[in-house]
Structure formats: C-alpha cells, structure tokens
Design a protein around this motif. Structure first.
Motif, PDB file in Angstrom:
ATOM      1  N   ASP A   1      36.310 -12.598  95.138  1.00 49.51           N
ATOM      2  CA  ASP A   1      37.582 -13.292  94.897  1.00 49.51           C
ATOM      3  C   ASP A   1      38.269 -13.556  96.237  1.00 49.51           C
ATOM      4  O   ASP A   1      38.424 -12.651  97.061  1.00 49.51           O
ATOM      5  CB  ASP A   1      38.497 -12.441  94.030  1.00 49.51           C
ATOM      6  N   ILE A   2      38.690 -14.810  96.436  1.00 48.62           N
ATOM      7  CA  ILE A   2      39.342 -15.208  97.686  1.00 48.62           C
ATOM      8  C   ILE A   2      40.478 -16.175  97.372  1.00 48.62           C
ATOM      9  O   ILE A   2      40.509 -16.774  96.292  1.00 48.62           O
ATOM     10  CB  ILE A   2      38.354 -15.881  98.663  1.00 48.62           C
ATOM     11  N   PRO A   3      41.401 -16.388  98.303  1.00 45.89           N
ATOM     12  CA  PRO A   3      42.429 -17.410  98.088  1.00 45.89           C
ATOM     13  C   PRO A   3      41.794 -18.806  98.075  1.00 45.89           C
ATOM     14  O   PRO A   3      40.872 -19.091  98.840  1.00 45.89           O
ATOM     15  CB  PRO A   3      43.351 -17.261  99.295  1.00 45.89           C
ATOM     16  N   LEU A   4      42.275 -19.650  97.194  1.00 51.31           N
ATOM     17  CA  LEU A   4      41.775 -21.016  97.080  1.00 51.31           C
ATOM     18  C   LEU A   4      42.884 -21.979  97.475  1.00 51.31           C
ATOM     19  O   LEU A   4      43.966 -21.964  96.899  1.00 51.31           O
ATOM     20  CB  LEU A   4      41.333 -21.290  95.634  1.00 51.31           C
ATOM     21  N   VAL A   5      42.607 -22.814  98.455  1.00 51.80           N
ATOM     22  CA  VAL A   5      43.567 -23.819  98.909  1.00 51.80           C
ATOM     23  C   VAL A   5      42.920 -25.180  98.692  1.00 51.80           C
ATOM     24  O   VAL A   5      41.884 -25.485  99.287  1.00 51.80           O
ATOM     25  CB  VAL A   5      43.923 -23.636 100.406  1.00 51.80           C
ATOM     26  N   THR A   6      43.538 -26.011  97.843  1.00 47.35           N
ATOM     27  CA  THR A   6      42.966 -27.322  97.547  1.00 47.35           C
ATOM     28  C   THR A   6      43.866 -28.474  97.980  1.00 47.35           C
ATOM     29  O   THR A   6      43.499 -29.627  97.811  1.00 47.35           O
ATOM     30  CB  THR A   6      42.682 -27.471  96.039  1.00 47.35           C
TER      31      THR A   6
ATOM     32  N   LEU B   1      48.629 -28.054 103.246  1.00 52.79           N
ATOM     33  CA  LEU B   1      49.855 -27.259 103.293  1.00 52.79           C
ATOM     34  C   LEU B   1      50.868 -27.944 104.211  1.00 52.79           C
ATOM     35  O   LEU B   1      50.564 -28.260 105.360  1.00 52.79           O
ATOM     36  CB  LEU B   1      49.559 -25.848 103.804  1.00 52.79           C
ATOM     37  N   GLU B   2      52.060 -28.158 103.690  1.00 53.37           N
ATOM     38  CA  GLU B   2      53.122 -28.825 104.443  1.00 53.37           C
ATOM     39  C   GLU B   2      53.955 -27.826 105.249  1.00 53.37           C
ATOM     40  O   GLU B   2      54.531 -28.177 106.266  1.00 53.37           O
ATOM     41  CB  GLU B   2      54.034 -29.602 103.483  1.00 53.37           C
ATOM     42  N   VAL B   3      54.044 -26.612 104.755  1.00 58.03           N
ATOM     43  CA  VAL B   3      54.826 -25.557 105.418  1.00 58.03           C
ATOM     44  C   VAL B   3      53.968 -24.297 105.468  1.00 58.03           C
ATOM     45  O   VAL B   3      53.035 -24.144 104.675  1.00 58.03           O
ATOM     46  CB  VAL B   3      56.155 -25.266 104.668  1.00 58.03           C
ATOM     47  N   PRO B   4      54.249 -23.401 106.387  1.00 56.98           N
ATOM     48  CA  PRO B   4      53.483 -22.149 106.438  1.00 56.98           C
ATOM     49  C   PRO B   4      53.575 -21.388 105.113  1.00 56.98           C
ATOM     50  O   PRO B   4      54.609 -21.375 104.460  1.00 56.98           O
ATOM     51  CB  PRO B   4      54.159 -21.362 107.560  1.00 56.98           C
ATOM     52  N   LYS B   5      52.482 -20.768 104.758  1.00 58.99           N
ATOM     53  CA  LYS B   5      52.428 -20.019 103.502  1.00 58.99           C
ATOM     54  C   LYS B   5      51.999 -18.594 103.809  1.00 58.99           C
ATOM     55  O   LYS B   5      51.073 -18.373 104.580  1.00 58.99           O
ATOM     56  CB  LYS B   5      51.427 -20.692 102.564  1.00 58.99           C
ATOM     57  N   ARG B   6      52.674 -17.636 103.208  1.00 58.75           N
ATOM     58  CA  ARG B   6      52.356 -16.234 103.463  1.00 58.75           C
ATOM     59  C   ARG B   6      51.945 -15.484 102.196  1.00 58.75           C
ATOM     60  O   ARG B   6      51.459 -14.372 102.274  1.00 58.75           O
ATOM     61  CB  ARG B   6      53.560 -15.525 104.075  1.00 58.75           C
ATOM     62  N   ASN B   7      52.178 -16.060 101.053  1.00 58.39           N
ATOM     63  CA  ASN B   7      51.944 -15.328  99.802  1.00 58.39           C
ATOM     64  C   ASN B   7      50.671 -15.808  99.095  1.00 58.39           C
ATOM     65  O   ASN B   7      50.700 -16.210  97.945  1.00 58.39           O
ATOM     66  CB  ASN B   7      53.152 -15.465  98.879  1.00 58.39           C
ATOM     67  N   TYR B   8      49.572 -15.770  99.786  1.00 59.49           N
ATOM     68  CA  TYR B   8      48.304 -16.169  99.178  1.00 59.49           C
ATOM     69  C   TYR B   8      47.887 -15.176  98.106  1.00 59.49           C
ATOM     70  O   TYR B   8      48.067 -13.978  98.248  1.00 59.49           O
ATOM     71  CB  TYR B   8      47.202 -16.238 100.245  1.00 59.49           C
ATOM     72  N   ARG B   9      47.334 -15.691  97.042  1.00 55.84           N
ATOM     73  CA  ARG B   9      46.792 -14.861  95.967  1.00 55.84           C
ATOM     74  C   ARG B   9      45.306 -15.189  95.842  1.00 55.84           C
ATOM     75  O   ARG B   9      44.893 -16.335  96.021  1.00 55.84           O
ATOM     76  CB  ARG B   9      47.479 -15.181  94.632  1.00 55.84           C
ATOM     77  N   SER B  10      44.541 -14.199  95.497  1.00 56.77           N
ATOM     78  CA  SER B  10      43.107 -14.420  95.315  1.00 56.77           C
ATOM     79  C   SER B  10      42.846 -15.152  94.008  1.00 56.77           C
ATOM     80  O   SER B  10      43.547 -14.959  93.013  1.00 56.77           O
ATOM     81  CB  SER B  10      42.353 -13.093  95.301  1.00 56.77           C
ATOM     82  N   THR B  11      41.837 -15.999  94.041  1.00 53.21           N
ATOM     83  CA  THR B  11      41.369 -16.703  92.858  1.00 53.21           C
ATOM     84  C   THR B  11      40.034 -16.080  92.478  1.00 53.21           C
ATOM     85  O   THR B  11      39.226 -15.740  93.342  1.00 53.21           O
ATOM     86  CB  THR B  11      41.189 -18.205  93.163  1.00 53.21           C
ATOM     87  N   LYS B  12      39.807 -15.932  91.190  1.00 54.15           N
ATOM     88  CA  LYS B  12      38.571 -15.325  90.705  1.00 54.15           C
ATOM     89  C   LYS B  12      37.355 -16.126  91.185  1.00 54.15           C
ATOM     90  O   LYS B  12      37.370 -17.362  91.187  1.00 54.15           O
ATOM     91  CB  LYS B  12      38.546 -15.254  89.176  1.00 54.15           C
ATOM     92  N   LYS B  13      36.333 -15.420  91.552  1.00 58.90           N
ATOM     93  CA  LYS B  13      35.085 -16.024  92.030  1.00 58.90           C
ATOM     94  C   LYS B  13      34.550 -17.046  91.021  1.00 58.90           C
ATOM     95  O   LYS B  13      34.124 -18.139  91.403  1.00 58.90           O
ATOM     96  CB  LYS B  13      34.063 -14.903  92.265  1.00 58.90           C
ATOM     97  N   GLU B  14      34.604 -16.715  89.751  1.00 54.06           N
ATOM     98  CA  GLU B  14      34.067 -17.591  88.704  1.00 54.06           C
ATOM     99  C   GLU B  14      34.828 -18.920  88.647  1.00 54.06           C
ATOM    100  O   GLU B  14      34.236 -19.975  88.429  1.00 54.06           O
ATOM    101  CB  GLU B  14      34.114 -16.901  87.340  1.00 54.06           C
TER     102      GLU B  14
END
Length: 142
Positions: free
Chosen positions: A41-46, A49-62
């Motif tokens: 599981d890792i953060p997913l960014v699709t 990003l327009e502004v800095p982001k600090r609160n990444y959440r992991s997305t399920k591998k599946e």
C-alpha cells in the motif's frame, strides 16, 4: 501532467492525443507497479499538485493495481505498434501489452494475461518474419 493538460491542446488530433495519453498511462503504470510490488500500500497521486501536500494517505495495493490495469487496457488500444512509431525505443503497443500482461497476472486475471500473451507472441512472430524475409517496411534490417 500530460494527462492533466493534453485535452486542452487544440492543435493535435484525437488519435495523437490518445497516443500521448497511452504513453503517459504506460509510464505511470510502470512506476506504480514497481512501487506496489516493493512496498504494498502506497500513496496514490493522479493529479498535478497545485500546493504542497503533507497529509498523504496510503491507497490499497489492489486499488492501485485495478487502476493501472484499466490504464494499460486503454494504452494497448491507443499506442501504435513499434513499426508505426517514429523512433525505435519509444513506448509502443508491444511494450504496453507486456505491461498489461503483468498487471493481469498481479490481479489474478490469468486468462486475460494468457490471451494478451498469445497476441503479443503472434504479433512478434509476424514482425520477425518481416525482418527475416526482408519485407519492406519501417523495420531496419541488420
């Protein structure tokens, strides 16, 4: 960023835009497949990003595997074969199909993987025959 802005380009045909999108999908899928295979599981960014982001959440591998599999299905449809690309080494339909096979295997879709592998092998044999028999085309004969 290509995926975010390509539709705003008016000077390109839909076919060309789709080829660029397909290549962008390939690169994104290639990287995310490697990341999820290594870390799970890792953060997913699709989106860009327009502004800095600090609160990444992991997305399920599946979920990531499902997304990149869908992306690669589009890429296989849109990206041209190596023989129709301008430069050798560009992302082509054969590379996209190989990555789609890996995605299908990672998601347990073995029949789809087998079907795509058969297509890839059959098309590769045709390309080899063109080179061996020196059939004119864009493939270099070495």
């Amino acid at each position: 960023t290509i995926l975010s802005f390509i539709d705003k380009v008016t000077a390109l045909s839909e076919e060309t835009k789709n080829a660029y999108k397909g290549r962008a999908y390939f690169h994104r899928a290639y990287r995310y497949l490697n990341l999820v295979m290594q870390f799970g599981d890792i953060p997913l960014v699709t989106k860009t990003l327009e502004v800095p982001k600090r609160n990444y959440r992991s997305t399920k591998k599946e979920e990531i595997l499902d997304m990149i599999t869908q992306d690669m299905e589009k890429a296989v449809e849109w990206v041209p074969v190596q023989n129709d690309t301008r430069y050798i080494g560009m992302v082509n339909k054969e590379a996209c199909r190989q990555l789609l096979i890996k995605c299908y295997l990672a998601t347990g879709q073995f029949e789809k993987a087998e079907k795509q592998a058969d297509i890839l092998i059959d098309q590769s044999l045709v390309m080899q025959m063109m080179v061996v028999n020196r059939i004119p085309g864009r493939l270099p004969v070495t």
